[in-house]
Scaffold this motif. Structure first.
Motif, PDB file in Angstrom:
ATOM      1  N   VAL A 259      36.715  22.367 -47.576  1.00 38.42           N
ATOM      2  CA  VAL A 259      36.807  21.554 -48.787  1.00 38.42           C
ATOM      3  C   VAL A 259      38.159  21.776 -49.460  1.00 38.42           C
ATOM      4  O   VAL A 259      38.823  20.828 -49.895  1.00 38.42           O
ATOM      5  CB  VAL A 259      35.650  21.894 -49.750  1.00 38.42           C
ATOM      6  N   ALA A 260      38.587  23.037 -49.544  1.00 35.40           N
ATOM      7  CA  ALA A 260      39.873  23.354 -50.177  1.00 35.40           C
ATOM      8  C   ALA A 260      41.034  22.711 -49.422  1.00 35.40           C
ATOM      9  O   ALA A 260      41.968  22.180 -50.039  1.00 35.40           O
ATOM     10  CB  ALA A 260      40.057  24.866 -50.248  1.00 35.40           C
TER      11      ALA A 260
ATOM     12  N   CYS B  23      41.006  18.945 -50.174  1.00 35.89           N
ATOM     13  CA  CYS B  23      41.468  18.693 -51.543  1.00 35.89           C
ATOM     14  C   CYS B  23      42.990  18.814 -51.613  1.00 35.89           C
ATOM     15  O   CYS B  23      43.674  17.974 -52.221  1.00 35.89           O
ATOM     16  CB  CYS B  23      40.822  19.670 -52.514  1.00 35.89           C
TER      17      CYS B  23
ATOM     18  N   ASP C 113      40.658  11.633 -52.045  1.00 35.81           N
ATOM     19  CA  ASP C 113      40.208  11.083 -53.325  1.00 35.81           C
ATOM     20  C   ASP C 113      38.856  11.643 -53.736  1.00 35.81           C
ATOM     21  O   ASP C 113      38.518  11.675 -54.921  1.00 35.81           O
ATOM     22  CB  ASP C 113      40.137   9.557 -53.218  1.00 35.81           C
TER      23      ASP C 113
ATOM     24  N   VAL D 245      35.838  14.719 -52.013  1.00 33.10           N
ATOM     25  CA  VAL D 245      35.533  15.649 -50.923  1.00 33.10           C
ATOM     26  C   VAL D 245      34.087  16.113 -51.047  1.00 33.10           C
ATOM     27  O   VAL D 245      33.624  16.448 -52.144  1.00 33.10           O
ATOM     28  CB  VAL D 245      36.466  16.883 -50.941  1.00 33.10           C
TER      29      VAL D 245
END
Length: 232
Positions: free
Chosen positions: A204-205, A208, A213, A215
């Motif tokens: 996820v990081a 991002c 836009d 996640v």
């Protein structure tokens, strides 16, 4: 509902986003290389995630110091599909969480136009989708038969989707759903937004940081995905 009413285009990547074929794609490349060109190459130097089949083939030819002609490209891609079809008979594919449920809802929504944007060539994309039980949801897409750059593939998919809709139909919104920074960049290159999912190799990081836009960990929460897409 009017058939020419504004649509939301939702374009999905395949590998890492919808499903995982557990290495069958790479193995089919290795086998096709030996069958067509006589090259015994494990292509360990190739990064498949976010790549495209045409770009991969060009990388391999560069490594071997050979010229990739249109004839060789065509012969290889034909063999690639044959090898993957044979491997698929004994392979296991995994649909990522929520994929089947989400696609069923989107396919039934007249406000939505579904498409594929993938680094696979068209024939192998269809094999993978069929193996995962998802082929029937997608009639149009962009593929790597002629394009090495994912942004060009996305443009092809969007053009085909537009051509299939009634004249005068506009897109209210365009979303791409993918699992790599390449998907995010391709979406932005065509003026689309990207919903990135951490079901591939990227967290996820990571997604991002790559500028997605939106996640999500995965697509398991259908209602949450629909809200992000502006459909609920």
């Amino acid at each position: 509902m009017r058939t020419d009413a504004p649509k939301t285009a939702v374009l999905f990547d395949i590998d890492g986003t919808l499903m995982d074929f557990h290495g069958a794609g790479r193995k089919s490349f290795v086998q096709a290389l030996e069958k067509v060109f006589g090259w015994r190459d494990d292509i360990a130097y190739i990064q498949f995630h976010g790549n495209t089949d045409l770009n991969v083939l060009r990388e391999i030819f560069t490594r071997h110091g050979a010229e990739l002609t249109p004839t060789k490209q065509r012969e290889f891609f034909m063999a690639l599909a044959v090898e993957l079809e044979q491997l698929a008979a004994g392979a296991t594919s995994t649909r990522h969480p929520g994929v089947a449920e989400l696609l069923q809802v989107l396919a039934a929504d007249q406000r939505v136009a579904l498409g594929i944007v993938t680094g696979n060539i068209e024939s192998t994309a269809h094999i993978k989708l069929r193996h995962a039980g998802l082929r029937h949801h997608f009639r149009h897409g962009g593929y790597a038969d002629e394009h090495a750059d994912r942004a060009d593939i996305a443009r092809q998919a969007l053009a085909r989707l537009r051509a299939a809709l009634p004249p005068g139909t506009e897109f209210f919104a365009i979303w791409m759903v993918g699992d790599t920074a390449h998907d995010i960049a391709a979406a932005h290159a065509i003026g689309a937004r990207c919903l990135a999912v951490a079901t591939g190799r990227f967290s996820v990081a990571d997604l991002c940081a790559a500028g997605a836009d939106a996640v999500l960990e995965n697509l398991a929460d259908t209602s949450a995905v629909l809200r992000l897409l502006g459909l609920r």
